[in-house]
Design a protein around this motif. Sequence first.
Motif, PDB file in Angstrom:
ATOM      1  N   LEU A 256       0.827  -1.200   0.000  1.00 36.89           N
ATOM      2  CA  LEU A 256       0.000   0.000   0.000  1.00 36.89           C
ATOM      3  C   LEU A 256       0.865   1.256   0.000  1.00 36.89           C
ATOM      4  O   LEU A 256       0.550   2.257  -0.653  1.00 36.89           O
ATOM      5  CB  LEU A 256      -0.931  -0.002   1.215  1.00 36.89           C
ATOM      6  CG  LEU A 256      -2.071  -1.028   1.198  1.00 36.89           C
ATOM      7  CD1 LEU A 256      -2.765  -1.075   2.554  1.00 36.89           C
ATOM      8  CD2 LEU A 256      -3.077  -0.707   0.109  1.00 36.89           C
ATOM      9  N   GLY A 257       1.953   1.206   0.731  1.00 36.11           N
ATOM     10  CA  GLY A 257       2.850   2.357   0.798  1.00 36.11           C
ATOM     11  C   GLY A 257       3.548   2.647  -0.517  1.00 36.11           C
ATOM     12  O   GLY A 257       3.994   3.783  -0.755  1.00 36.11           O
ATOM     13  N   ARG A 258       3.646   1.639  -1.378  1.00 29.01           N
ATOM     14  CA  ARG A 258       4.299   1.839  -2.678  1.00 29.01           C
ATOM     15  C   ARG A 258       3.348   2.429  -3.716  1.00 29.01           C
ATOM     16  O   ARG A 258       3.779   2.884  -4.772  1.00 29.01           O
ATOM     17  CB  ARG A 258       4.848   0.500  -3.195  1.00 29.01           C
ATOM     18  CG  ARG A 258       5.981  -0.091  -2.374  1.00 29.01           C
ATOM     19  CD  ARG A 258       6.661  -1.203  -3.151  1.00 29.01           C
ATOM     20  NE  ARG A 258       7.644  -1.905  -2.324  1.00 29.01           N
ATOM     21  CZ  ARG A 258       7.516  -3.171  -1.930  1.00 29.01           C
ATOM     22  NH1 ARG A 258       6.463  -3.868  -2.307  1.00 29.01           N
ATOM     23  NH2 ARG A 258       8.443  -3.740  -1.191  1.00 29.01           N
ATOM     24  N   ASP A 259       2.067   2.389  -3.433  1.00 29.15           N
ATOM     25  CA  ASP A 259       1.078   2.893  -4.384  1.00 29.15           C
ATOM     26  C   ASP A 259       1.123   4.423  -4.380  1.00 29.15           C
ATOM     27  O   ASP A 259       0.881   5.055  -3.354  1.00 29.15           O
ATOM     28  CB  ASP A 259      -0.315   2.400  -3.995  1.00 29.15           C
ATOM     29  CG  ASP A 259      -1.369   2.672  -5.066  1.00 29.15           C
ATOM     30  OD1 ASP A 259      -1.315   3.739  -5.704  1.00 29.15           O
ATOM     31  OD2 ASP A 259      -2.257   1.825  -5.247  1.00 29.15           O
ATOM     32  N   PRO A 260       1.430   5.053  -5.513  1.00 26.26           N
ATOM     33  CA  PRO A 260       1.581   6.523  -5.534  1.00 26.26           C
ATOM     34  C   PRO A 260       0.298   7.273  -5.210  1.00 26.26           C
ATOM     35  O   PRO A 260       0.353   8.461  -4.854  1.00 26.26           O
ATOM     36  CB  PRO A 260       2.031   6.812  -6.971  1.00 26.26           C
ATOM     37  CG  PRO A 260       1.575   5.620  -7.769  1.00 26.26           C
ATOM     38  CD  PRO A 260       1.669   4.455  -6.839  1.00 26.26           C
ATOM     39  N   LYS A 261      -0.842   6.611  -5.319  1.00 24.80           N
ATOM     40  CA  LYS A 261      -2.109   7.274  -5.022  1.00 24.80           C
ATOM     41  C   LYS A 261      -2.495   7.174  -3.544  1.00 24.80           C
ATOM     42  O   LYS A 261      -3.453   7.815  -3.121  1.00 24.80           O
ATOM     43  CB  LYS A 261      -3.232   6.667  -5.876  1.00 24.80           C
ATOM     44  CG  LYS A 261      -3.070   6.903  -7.373  1.00 24.80           C
ATOM     45  CD  LYS A 261      -4.239   6.302  -8.138  1.00 24.80           C
ATOM     46  CE  LYS A 261      -4.091   6.539  -9.634  1.00 24.80           C
ATOM     47  NZ  LYS A 261      -5.237   5.934 -10.389  1.00 24.80           N
ATOM     48  N   LEU A 262      -1.754   6.371  -2.800  1.00 26.41           N
ATOM     49  CA  LEU A 262      -2.124   6.107  -1.411  1.00 26.41           C
ATOM     50  C   LEU A 262      -1.059   6.603  -0.444  1.00 26.41           C
ATOM     51  O   LEU A 262       0.105   6.782  -0.815  1.00 26.41           O
ATOM     52  CB  LEU A 262      -2.348   4.607  -1.199  1.00 26.41           C
ATOM     53  CG  LEU A 262      -3.391   3.927  -2.100  1.00 26.41           C
ATOM     54  CD1 LEU A 262      -3.457   2.443  -1.802  1.00 26.41           C
ATOM     55  CD2 LEU A 262      -4.765   4.585  -1.921  1.00 26.41           C
ATOM     56  N   ALA A 263      -1.476   6.827   0.797  1.00 32.47           N
ATOM     57  CA  ALA A 263      -0.561   7.190   1.882  1.00 32.47           C
ATOM     58  C   ALA A 263      -0.800   6.238   3.041  1.00 32.47           C
ATOM     59  O   ALA A 263      -1.940   5.827   3.298  1.00 32.47           O
ATOM     60  CB  ALA A 263      -0.794   8.633   2.321  1.00 32.47           C
ATOM     61  N   VAL A 264       0.266   5.874   3.741  1.00 33.38           N
ATOM     62  CA  VAL A 264       0.169   4.988   4.900  1.00 33.38           C
ATOM     63  C   VAL A 264       0.677   5.733   6.133  1.00 33.38           C
ATOM     64  O   VAL A 264       1.747   6.342   6.098  1.00 33.38           O
ATOM     65  CB  VAL A 264       0.967   3.691   4.690  1.00 33.38           C
ATOM     66  CG1 VAL A 264       0.996   2.859   5.970  1.00 33.38           C
ATOM     67  CG2 VAL A 264       0.361   2.862   3.552  1.00 33.38           C
ATOM     68  N   THR A 265      -0.095   5.695   7.207  1.00 30.87           N
ATOM     69  CA  THR A 265       0.271   6.322   8.471  1.00 30.87           C
ATOM     70  C   THR A 265       0.335   5.246   9.543  1.00 30.87           C
ATOM     71  O   THR A 265      -0.629   4.495   9.726  1.00 30.87           O
ATOM     72  CB  THR A 265      -0.767   7.390   8.876  1.00 30.87           C
ATOM     73  OG1 THR A 265      -0.895   8.345   7.823  1.00 30.87           O
ATOM     74  CG2 THR A 265      -0.349   8.095  10.150  1.00 30.87           C
ATOM     75  N   LYS A 266       1.463   5.151  10.257  1.00 29.05           N
ATOM     76  CA  LYS A 266       1.675   4.081  11.234  1.00 29.05           C
ATOM     77  C   LYS A 266       1.847   4.659  12.638  1.00 29.05           C
ATOM     78  O   LYS A 266       2.300   5.793  12.799  1.00 29.05           O
ATOM     79  CB  LYS A 266       2.921   3.268  10.894  1.00 29.05           C
ATOM     80  CG  LYS A 266       2.985   2.731   9.475  1.00 29.05           C
ATOM     81  CD  LYS A 266       4.340   2.082   9.225  1.00 29.05           C
ATOM     82  CE  LYS A 266       4.515   1.686   7.772  1.00 29.05           C
ATOM     83  NZ  LYS A 266       5.862   1.111   7.512  1.00 29.05           N
ATOM     84  N   THR A 267       1.536   3.849  13.636  1.00 31.13           N
ATOM     85  CA  THR A 267       1.821   4.247  15.027  1.00 31.13           C
ATOM     86  C   THR A 267       1.768   3.022  15.936  1.00 31.13           C
ATOM     87  O   THR A 267       1.118   2.021  15.616  1.00 31.13           O
ATOM     88  CB  THR A 267       0.809   5.296  15.525  1.00 31.13           C
ATOM     89  OG1 THR A 267       1.256   5.834  16.775  1.00 31.13           O
ATOM     90  CG2 THR A 267      -0.567   4.696  15.764  1.00 31.13           C
ATOM     91  N   ASP A 268       2.499   3.104  17.062  1.00 35.71           N
ATOM     92  CA  ASP A 268       2.290   2.138  18.139  1.00 35.71           C
ATOM     93  C   ASP A 268       1.024   2.538  18.871  1.00 35.71           C
ATOM     94  O   ASP A 268       0.624   3.708  18.858  1.00 35.71           O
ATOM     95  CB  ASP A 268       3.466   2.150  19.117  1.00 35.71           C
ATOM     96  CG  ASP A 268       4.704   1.480  18.548  1.00 35.71           C
ATOM     97  OD1 ASP A 268       4.565   0.671  17.611  1.00 35.71           O
ATOM     98  OD2 ASP A 268       5.811   1.769  19.042  1.00 35.71           O
ATOM     99  N   THR A 269       0.396   1.575  19.532  1.00 36.69           N
ATOM    100  CA  THR A 269      -0.841   1.873  20.240  1.00 36.69           C
ATOM    101  C   THR A 269      -0.720   1.470  21.707  1.00 36.69           C
ATOM    102  O   THR A 269       0.316   0.965  22.146  1.00 36.69           O
ATOM    103  CB  THR A 269      -2.029   1.117  19.611  1.00 36.69           C
ATOM    104  OG1 THR A 269      -1.973  -0.271  19.983  1.00 36.69           O
ATOM    105  CG2 THR A 269      -2.025   1.230  18.097  1.00 36.69           C
ATOM    106  N   ILE A 270      -1.790   1.684  22.453  1.00 35.04           N
ATOM    107  CA  ILE A 270      -1.839   1.240  23.851  1.00 35.04           C
ATOM    108  C   ILE A 270      -2.542  -0.101  23.973  1.00 35.04           C
ATOM    109  O   ILE A 270      -2.773  -0.590  25.074  1.00 35.04           O
ATOM    110  CB  ILE A 270      -2.564   2.278  24.732  1.00 35.04           C
ATOM    111  CG1 ILE A 270      -3.956   2.604  24.173  1.00 35.04           C
ATOM    112  CG2 ILE A 270      -1.726   3.527  24.895  1.00 35.04           C
ATOM    113  CD1 ILE A 270      -4.827   3.374  25.125  1.00 35.04           C
TER     114      ILE A 270
END
Length: 533
Positions: A256-270
Motif C-alpha cells: 500500500l505504501g508503494r502505491d503513488p495514489k495512497l498514503a500509509v500512516t503508522k503508530t504504536d498503540t496502547i
Amino acid sequence: MMKKRFSPSLAALAFGTALSLAAPGFAQTLTIGVRAGPESVDPHFTSTGTHAETLKHVFDTLVWAGDELQLEPRLALSWKPVGETAWEFKLRQGVVFHDGSAFTAEDVKFSIERSRQIKGPSPVSVYVRRVKEVTIIDPYTLRVETDGPAPTLPNDFVRLFIVSSKAAKELLTAEAANPAFNSGKAAIGTGPYKFVSWTPRSELVLERFDGFWGEKEPWQRVVRKEIPNDASRVAQLKAGQVDLIARAPLSDVTSLGRDPKLAVTKTDTIYLFNVDFDFREKSPQVFARDGSPLPKNPFLDPRVREAFDLAIDRQALAEIAMEGFGKPVGQLVTPNIFGFNRDLPITRPDAARARQLLGEAGFPNGFRVTLSFTTDRLPGDKEVGAAVVQMLARVGIDAVSNGQPTTILFPARQRGEYSLTLYGWSTSTGEAHYTLAALTHTADIARGLGGYNVTGYSNAELDRLIDAAGVELDEAKRRNLLEQAGALIGKERPRLPLVLIGTAWASQKAKVTIKPRVDEDTLAMNIRPSRTN
C-alpha cells in the motif's frame, strides 16, 4: 530585520479560506472503511473500544483523552478535588444537544446514574464505580461524591458519555434502549456529528452538527463502512470506494505504501494482546489429551501458568505473526501508561523448561484446552491466536483453535464459557489502575471492581495494592503501588501479556490526511482534507 509573528487566528482563517477556495473540488463526504463498528448506538451499552470510538462522533464526554491520552477539557471546562472524597466539575456553557435543547448538569447526573443500569456485554459501570452521589450545585456546576479518595476519577470520565436526560429518561434497560437509540430517536448527543442512520454490521451515516460548540468540521457527511474482511477493505480503498481504511492489514502495508495514489500512516498503540486463565475448580474446556475429564483444573497450579508463559515466543509473535507491527511486552500496560513498571522483564521462551514444569505439575503428557480469540477486532488477532496454538503444541499442550468474531467472543467470555482466552486490551484512561482494577482485582460487583475478571482469580495482596492505589492522592506513592501490583501480577501470572499492537491507516493521498492516536481510534475529527484536495 523584524520577523513576523505567527498568529493562530490567522492560521485558522487561512485554513477556512483554503477550504472555501477548494470547495468546487472538495467532496464534503468522508467515507471510512473500518474493521468493526458499534454494537448499538447507545454509548452505555458496552465499553469495547470500537464501540466507544464510533460513538465519540455523536456523544461527548466530560473529559477528553487527547491523541497521546493527555486529559483535556471537553464538556467539563475544569475539575478539582474538594476535600478527600469529592470532585467539583465546572461545565461548559452554551452547549446544545442535536435537538436544540440545552446541555446542563442534569444530563451529566443522569448519564452517570444510567451508566450503572444498562447491562450490556461489557459493563461501562467500571467508569463510574467510584461515584457515590452526584449533587447539582447549579446548572453548570456539579459535585461528585466518591466512596473514598478517588484520584483517577477524571481519567475514568474520559469514557463517561453524556446522553440527553430528556431523550433517554425512560430508557434504562438495554432491551428498551437499543431500539430507541438504533433508530435515532434517542441518539441525541452534543458531539460534532449527528446520527442519520445505522445498519448493523454495515454502515453508520453521520451529518455535521453545525451547532457544535467546538471547531467546525470540514466534512458535511461521514460514512463509516464496516468491512471486516481485510482484503475487501483494501480493495475498496484501491477502487476509491472509501477515502481511508483503519487497521490496514499488516501484510499489505508495504505494498500500500508503494502505491503513488495512497498514503500509509503508522503508530504504536496502547493495545496489547494478552491471555487469561480460568481459575475455577471446574473449567469447561480443559481435558486430558484423550478427551477424558481431568481431576483438577491445571491452571490452578502456578507451574502450569509459568509453563504457558515460557512456551510463548513473543519476539516471533511480533515479527512474524504481526508482520513486524508488534513489540514484546511483559506487563498489562504499555510504557506510556502511568504505573508502568520499568523493572519488569519480558519472558524469554524456554520450551524445555516449560515441559519440565508441566511434568512437575503432574501433566507430563500435557492436556487439551481450547484457546478462544478474536478474529476481527485488532490487527493480527487471528494470526497471533493461531501462532500461540502452534507454540503451545511444542511443549505438549493440545490447544484447540477457536477463533471467533468479537460479537460472539466477548459475551461468551462474560458468561464464563471459556477456559483460555486471547484478546486485545487497552488502558484507555492512561492510568494503570483502570486496567488492574478491571482485569485482576477479585470480582466485586458492589464496588465495581473486577468487572472483566470472570475467571475466578483472587489474590488478597494484589487486591490490597490495587485498593490502596485507587485512593492514594500522592502521585509518587500511587505510582509505586501500581508498580508493586504489576510486579505481583508478573509473579502470579493470572494472565499473560504478549505483544503491544502497532497499527496503520491507508488513505487516498490526494484527498485526506490523518493524525494518529495512540488508542487507535479512527475519528473523523482527526481526518482533514489533503492540501492538494
